[in-house]
Design a protein around this motif. Structure first.
Motif, PDB file in Angstrom:
ATOM      1  N   ASN A 150      74.355 -23.806  24.088  1.00  0.00           N
ATOM      2  CA  ASN A 150      75.056 -24.520  25.154  1.00  0.00           C
ATOM      3  C   ASN A 150      74.702 -23.883  26.491  1.00  0.00           C
ATOM      4  O   ASN A 150      74.086 -22.814  26.541  1.00  0.00           O
ATOM      5  CB  ASN A 150      76.578 -24.443  24.943  1.00  0.00           C
ATOM      6  N   GLN A 151      75.147 -24.511  27.567  1.00  0.00           N
ATOM      7  CA  GLN A 151      74.870 -23.965  28.896  1.00  0.00           C
ATOM      8  C   GLN A 151      75.513 -22.602  29.108  1.00  0.00           C
ATOM      9  O   GLN A 151      75.009 -21.783  29.870  1.00  0.00           O
ATOM     10  CB  GLN A 151      75.341 -24.936  29.979  1.00  0.00           C
ATOM     11  N   ASP A 152      76.630 -22.352  28.413  1.00  0.00           N
ATOM     12  CA  ASP A 152      77.297 -21.061  28.568  1.00  0.00           C
ATOM     13  C   ASP A 152      76.680 -19.969  27.682  1.00  0.00           C
ATOM     14  O   ASP A 152      77.156 -18.835  27.659  1.00  0.00           O
ATOM     15  CB  ASP A 152      78.795 -21.194  28.284  1.00  0.00           C
ATOM     16  N   GLY A 153      75.628 -20.306  26.939  1.00  0.00           N
ATOM     17  CA  GLY A 153      74.944 -19.315  26.114  1.00  0.00           C
ATOM     18  C   GLY A 153      75.432 -19.246  24.679  1.00  0.00           C
ATOM     19  O   GLY A 153      74.859 -18.540  23.865  1.00  0.00           O
ATOM     20  N   SER A 154      76.490 -19.978  24.345  1.00  0.00           N
ATOM     21  CA  SER A 154      76.978 -19.971  22.960  1.00  0.00           C
ATOM     22  C   SER A 154      76.130 -20.914  22.106  1.00  0.00           C
ATOM     23  O   SER A 154      75.480 -21.822  22.623  1.00  0.00           O
ATOM     24  CB  SER A 154      78.447 -20.401  22.919  1.00  0.00           C
ATOM     25  N   ALA A 168      75.051 -23.915  20.021  1.00  0.00           N
ATOM     26  CA  ALA A 168      75.469 -25.310  20.018  1.00  0.00           C
ATOM     27  C   ALA A 168      75.390 -25.898  18.612  1.00  0.00           C
ATOM     28  O   ALA A 168      76.162 -26.779  18.264  1.00  0.00           O
ATOM     29  CB  ALA A 168      74.599 -26.126  20.971  1.00  0.00           C
TER      30      ALA A 168
END
Length: 93
Positions: free
Chosen positions: A77-81, A83
Motif C-alpha cells: 500500500n502507499q503507507d508501506g504495509s 496490500a
C-alpha cells in the motif's frame, strides 16, 4: 468475501496430473506415454498434422523437464504495509 474464499481455494489447489509431480522420472514417463499416444493417433495423419504433433511434444518436453520454480510477489500500500498476501505452498529445492 466470496472472492477471498475463491482465492483461498485456488491457493490450496493441488494438481493431480503426473506432469506436475516433483519426481522427474514420473514426469518423463508420463510425457513418454503422451508422446506414444500422439504417435499412434498420427500414423495416418497429414504432414502438417504430424509437424504440429512434433512441435507440441517439443514444447511440452521443454516445459516438463525444467524444475519447478518459486515466484515471489510483493504488493504494498502507499503507507508501506502489505496490500496482498498469497500463500501457494512451498517449493523445496
Amino acid at each position: 468475501m466470496h472472492d477471498l474464499e475463491q482465492l483461498k481455494a485456488l491457493a490450496s489447489f493441488e494438481p493431480k496430473s503426473e506432469l506436475a509431480s516433483s519426481d522427474a522420472n514420473k514426469r518423463k514417463s508420463t510425457l513418454l506415454r503422451i508422446a506414444q499416444n500422439i504417435a499412434e493417433r498420427s500414423q495416418q495423419s497429414s504432414v502438417a498434422e504430424m509437424l504440429n504433433s512434433v512441435m507440441a511434444i517439443s514444447a511440452r518436453t521443454r516445459r516438463v523437464l525444467h524444475e519447478p520454480v518459486n515466484v515471489e510477489l510483493d504488493v504494498f500500500n502507499q503507507d508501506g504495509s502489505r496490500a496482498v498476501v498469497l500463500e501457494f505452498g512451498h517449493c523445496e529445492r
